[in-house]
Design a protein around this motif. Structure first.
Motif, short mmCIF file in Angstrom:
data_model
loop_
_atom_site.label_atom_id
_atom_site.label_comp_id
_atom_site.label_asym_id
_atom_site.label_seq_id
_atom_site.Cartn_x
_atom_site.Cartn_y
_atom_site.Cartn_z
N ASN A 11 -12.17 -8.22 23.92
CA ASN A 11 -13.45 -8.76 23.43
C ASN A 11 -14.37 -7.67 22.89
O ASN A 11 -15.40 -7.98 22.29
CB ASN A 11 -14.17 -9.53 24.52
CG ASN A 11 -13.41 -10.77 24.94
OD1 ASN A 11 -12.45 -11.19 24.30
ND2 ASN A 11 -13.82 -11.36 26.04
N LYS A 12 -14.01 -6.41 23.13
CA LYS A 12 -14.84 -5.30 22.68
C LYS A 12 -14.35 -4.72 21.35
O LYS A 12 -15.08 -3.98 20.70
CB LYS A 12 -14.87 -4.20 23.75
CG LYS A 12 -15.60 -4.64 25.02
CD LYS A 12 -15.42 -3.65 26.15
CE LYS A 12 -16.31 -2.45 26.05
NZ LYS A 12 -16.23 -1.57 27.25
N ILE A 13 -13.13 -5.05 20.95
CA ILE A 13 -12.56 -4.56 19.69
C ILE A 13 -12.71 -5.67 18.66
O ILE A 13 -12.06 -6.71 18.76
CB ILE A 13 -11.08 -4.15 19.85
CG1 ILE A 13 -10.93 -3.12 20.97
CG2 ILE A 13 -10.53 -3.64 18.53
CD1 ILE A 13 -9.49 -2.89 21.40
N LEU A 14 -13.60 -5.43 17.69
CA LEU A 14 -13.92 -6.48 16.72
C LEU A 14 -13.76 -6.00 15.29
O LEU A 14 -13.95 -4.82 14.99
CB LEU A 14 -15.38 -6.91 16.91
CG LEU A 14 -15.75 -7.48 18.28
CD1 LEU A 14 -17.25 -7.74 18.34
CD2 LEU A 14 -14.98 -8.74 18.58
N LEU A 56 -15.33 -6.02 11.55
CA LEU A 56 -16.74 -5.89 11.17
C LEU A 56 -17.47 -7.24 11.04
O LEU A 56 -18.57 -7.37 11.59
CB LEU A 56 -16.87 -5.05 9.89
CG LEU A 56 -18.28 -4.71 9.47
CD1 LEU A 56 -19.04 -3.96 10.56
CD2 LEU A 56 -18.26 -3.88 8.18
N PRO A 57 -16.91 -8.26 10.37
CA PRO A 57 -17.65 -9.53 10.26
C PRO A 57 -17.98 -10.15 11.63
O PRO A 57 -19.08 -10.68 11.83
CB PRO A 57 -16.71 -10.43 9.46
CG PRO A 57 -15.86 -9.48 8.67
CD PRO A 57 -15.67 -8.29 9.57
N ALA A 58 -17.06 -10.07 12.57
CA ALA A 58 -17.31 -10.62 13.91
C ALA A 58 -18.39 -9.82 14.63
O ALA A 58 -19.26 -10.40 15.31
CB ALA A 58 -16.02 -10.63 14.72
N LEU A 59 -18.37 -8.51 14.48
CA LEU A 59 -19.39 -7.66 15.10
C LEU A 59 -20.77 -7.99 14.51
O LEU A 59 -21.75 -8.11 15.25
CB LEU A 59 -19.06 -6.19 14.88
CG LEU A 59 -20.09 -5.18 15.39
CD1 LEU A 59 -20.30 -5.31 16.89
CD2 LEU A 59 -19.68 -3.77 15.01
N LEU A 60 -20.83 -8.15 13.20
CA LEU A 60 -22.11 -8.43 12.54
C LEU A 60 -22.73 -9.74 13.02
O LEU A 60 -23.96 -9.87 13.05
CB LEU A 60 -21.94 -8.44 11.02
CG LEU A 60 -21.56 -7.10 10.39
CD1 LEU A 60 -21.35 -7.24 8.89
CD2 LEU A 60 -22.59 -6.02 10.70
N LYS A 61 -21.91 -10.69 13.43
CA LYS A 61 -22.42 -11.96 13.96
C LYS A 61 -23.08 -11.78 15.33
O LYS A 61 -23.96 -12.54 15.70
CB LYS A 61 -21.29 -12.99 14.04
CG LYS A 61 -20.87 -13.52 12.70
CD LYS A 61 -19.76 -14.54 12.84
CE LYS A 61 -19.31 -15.00 11.46
NZ LYS A 61 -18.16 -15.90 11.53
N LYS A 62 -22.64 -10.79 16.09
CA LYS A 62 -23.18 -10.55 17.44
C LYS A 62 -24.50 -9.77 17.42
O LYS A 62 -25.30 -9.89 18.35
CB LYS A 62 -22.16 -9.78 18.28
CG LYS A 62 -20.95 -10.59 18.64
CD LYS A 62 -20.05 -9.80 19.57
CE LYS A 62 -18.90 -10.63 20.07
NZ LYS A 62 -19.29 -11.67 21.02
N LEU A 63 -24.72 -8.97 16.40
CA LEU A 63 -25.87 -8.06 16.40
C LEU A 63 -27.23 -8.73 16.40
O LEU A 63 -28.14 -8.27 17.11
CB LEU A 63 -25.74 -7.07 15.24
CG LEU A 63 -24.56 -6.11 15.35
CD1 LEU A 63 -24.51 -5.18 14.15
CD2 LEU A 63 -24.58 -5.32 16.65
N PRO A 64 -27.46 -9.83 15.66
CA PRO A 64 -28.80 -10.44 15.69
C PRO A 64 -29.22 -10.88 17.10
O PRO A 64 -30.38 -10.72 17.49
CB PRO A 64 -28.66 -11.64 14.74
CG PRO A 64 -27.57 -11.25 13.81
CD PRO A 64 -26.61 -10.45 14.65
N VAL A 65 -28.30 -11.42 17.86
CA VAL A 65 -28.60 -11.85 19.23
C VAL A 65 -29.00 -10.64 20.08
O VAL A 65 -29.98 -10.69 20.82
CB VAL A 65 -27.39 -12.58 19.85
CG1 VAL A 65 -27.63 -12.88 21.32
CG2 VAL A 65 -27.07 -13.84 19.08
N LEU A 66 -28.25 -9.57 19.96
CA LEU A 66 -28.54 -8.35 20.73
C LEU A 66 -29.90 -7.78 20.34
O LEU A 66 -30.67 -7.33 21.21
CB LEU A 66 -27.43 -7.32 20.53
CG LEU A 66 -26.07 -7.73 21.10
CD1 LEU A 66 -24.97 -6.80 20.60
CD2 LEU A 66 -26.11 -7.76 22.61
N ARG A 67 -30.20 -7.82 19.06
CA ARG A 67 -31.50 -7.30 18.60
C ARG A 67 -32.65 -8.18 19.11
O ARG A 67 -33.69 -7.66 19.50
CB ARG A 67 -31.51 -7.18 17.08
CG ARG A 67 -30.68 -6.02 16.58
CD ARG A 67 -30.90 -5.74 15.09
NE ARG A 67 -30.36 -4.46 14.75
CZ ARG A 67 -29.21 -4.25 14.12
NH1 ARG A 67 -28.46 -5.29 13.75
NH2 ARG A 67 -28.79 -3.04 13.85
#
Length: 159
Positions: free
Chosen positions: A5-8, A10-21
């Motif tokens: 779940n930690k190896i993503l 780029l498109p999948a990672l970019l989907k997670k970043l707004p929530v983290l921010r």
């Protein structure tokens, strides 16, 4: 979090970043080949991932590593290198990139902090124009993949 779940991509990672921010997390980015992991890598990543920040490691793909380090590298394939990085508690996400530099990856992620080893101080750092700040982590002398490979070659020659 499980390694897979930690190896993503780029498109999948970019989907997670707004929530983290929105959660107020600071996004930090570092990159490298991380071939033949050693204590220098571990200490570096531990320091890079300190505090409440989210540490994203941009990992040079096999093709990218070969372009940078030569035809005999990497020693360890990208999927294995990514898994070892993801197993570290200090690493939140790993994203593999094919280019020789992570500029496009940094531009897409837009991290708050760009982290490099202190051996980069005073040099131009790829992506520094895209971030709010950069940090340098102390470089541990005597530990490098190149040095490890040279030691192995010396042992082979003397056998």
């Amino acid at each position: 979090m499980p390694i897979k779940n930690k190896i993503l991509k780029l498109p999948a990672l970019l989907k997670k970043l707004p929530v983290l921010r929105r959660q107020g997390k600071t996004i930090a980015f570092t990159n490298g080949c991380f071939d033949l992991m050693h204590i220098g890598h571990v200490k570096y990543l531990e320091e890079a991932g300190k505090g409440e920040r989210i540490l994203i490691v941009g990992l040079n793909s096999d093709v990218s590593t070969r372009n940078i380090k030569g035809s005999n590298r990497p020693i360890v394939p990208q999927t294995s290198r990514a898994a070892v990085l993801a197993a570290l508690e200090s690493v939140d996400f790993v994203v593999i990139f094919n280019e020789d530099t992570p500029y496009k990856t940094i531009a897409a992620i837009k991290p708050d902090i760009l982290i490099k080893g202190a051996d980069w101080k005073g040099k131009s750092v790829v992506g520094e124009d895209l971030v709010k700040r950069k940090e340098f982590v102390k470089y541990i002398q005597g530990f490098s993949t190149t040095n490890i490979i040279e030691k192995i070659r010396k042992i082979e020659k003397s056998s």
